[in-house]
Design an enzyme around this catalytic site. Sequence first.
Site, PDB file in Angstrom:
ATOM      1  N   TYR A   1       6.742  -9.835   7.129  1.00  0.00           N
ATOM      2  CA  TYR A   1       6.717  -8.968   7.185  1.00  0.00           C
ATOM      3  C   TYR A   1       7.211  -8.354   8.749  1.00  0.00           C
ATOM      4  O   TYR A   1       6.967  -9.567   9.529  1.00  0.00           O
ATOM      5  CB  TYR A   1       5.496  -7.866   6.638  1.00  0.00           C
ATOM      6  CG  TYR A   1       4.654  -8.044   5.404  1.00  0.00           C
ATOM      7  CD1 TYR A   1       4.910  -6.802   4.863  1.00  0.00           C
ATOM      8  CD2 TYR A   1       4.354  -9.296   4.934  1.00  0.00           C
ATOM      9  CE1 TYR A   1       3.733  -6.692   3.639  1.00  0.00           C
ATOM     10  CE2 TYR A   1       3.367  -9.234   4.025  1.00  0.00           C
ATOM     11  CZ  TYR A   1       3.523  -8.128   3.254  1.00  0.00           C
ATOM     12  OH  TYR A   1       3.575  -7.759   1.421  1.00  0.00           O
TER      13      TYR A   1
ATOM     14  N   ASP B   1       0.543  -1.028   0.063  1.00  0.00           N
ATOM     15  CA  ASP B   1       0.217   0.166  -0.378  1.00  0.00           C
ATOM     16  C   ASP B   1       0.875   1.287   0.098  1.00  0.00           C
ATOM     17  O   ASP B   1       1.947   0.783   0.129  1.00  0.00           O
ATOM     18  CB  ASP B   1      -1.086  -0.172   1.177  1.00  0.00           C
ATOM     19  CG  ASP B   1      -1.853  -0.996   1.304  1.00  0.00           C
ATOM     20  OD1 ASP B   1      -2.650  -1.492  -0.159  1.00  0.00           O
ATOM     21  OD2 ASP B   1      -2.198  -1.703   1.855  1.00  0.00           O
TER      22      ASP B   1
END
Length: 259
Positions: A113, A51
Amino acid sequence: MRYFIHLAYNGTNYCGWQTQPELPTVQLTLEQALTTLLRCPIAIVGCGRTDTGVHASDFYAHFDYPTDERPSFDPQQLAFKLNSFLPADIAIFDIFPVKDNAHARFDATARTYQYHVSDRRLPFCQGMYSRIYFQPDIELMNRAAEILMEYDDFTSFAKLHTQVKTNICHLSQAHWDTEGEQWVFTIRSNRFLRNMVRSVTGTLLDVGRGKLSLDGLRQIIERKDRCAAGVSMPPQGLFLTRVEYPWETIRITNQFQTT
């Protein structure tokens, strides 16, 4: 001929990875550079999409080049030229040939992540962490992270109204560590849902500040309701740090060294 690109990028100046009309994205920037250098239209497929403001220290993409129609090129020379051509916030590590059916997104077997937070102002880390205003209980958050590992349905942490067919993810790692003046949450899974890491992180921080109990976390997961979970953390603290592949089955040569 299909090629993989191994790259990294600072997502601060981009509206995410995926091309969007009239907006700066990493995919568009890279496609324009390759199209210019290779002198033919190049479309790129990424290993996922990050994003706006999210970073990637380990990212892969693939593109096809018509070797039967165009002159061949040296992948290492192309990587060198790309690094000279691209903005400084995108780095190309390697370009290498793969089998024609290799896919940067669908062949990935696991992704990792990390989310960075700190309760201090860190002027030299701006855009690379999220500021919090309390000292979290790391031991308690790690107990909460262990609870996450017991489940595989993460509907409560998924972005609403997406087109995914399943919210099942198989976590293999979830823990918090202290790194200098920051606390870092690491999570590894075979796949992730849109907004999942940021909403998981926000919920675990609710545990760490005493706002949510461990039993409350279980209830959130089992409700399978996004509205029950904590708020999503801002994008700038999130990094895609590792993407894993079965290299022995998709790479043409044996010279690749994972990094």
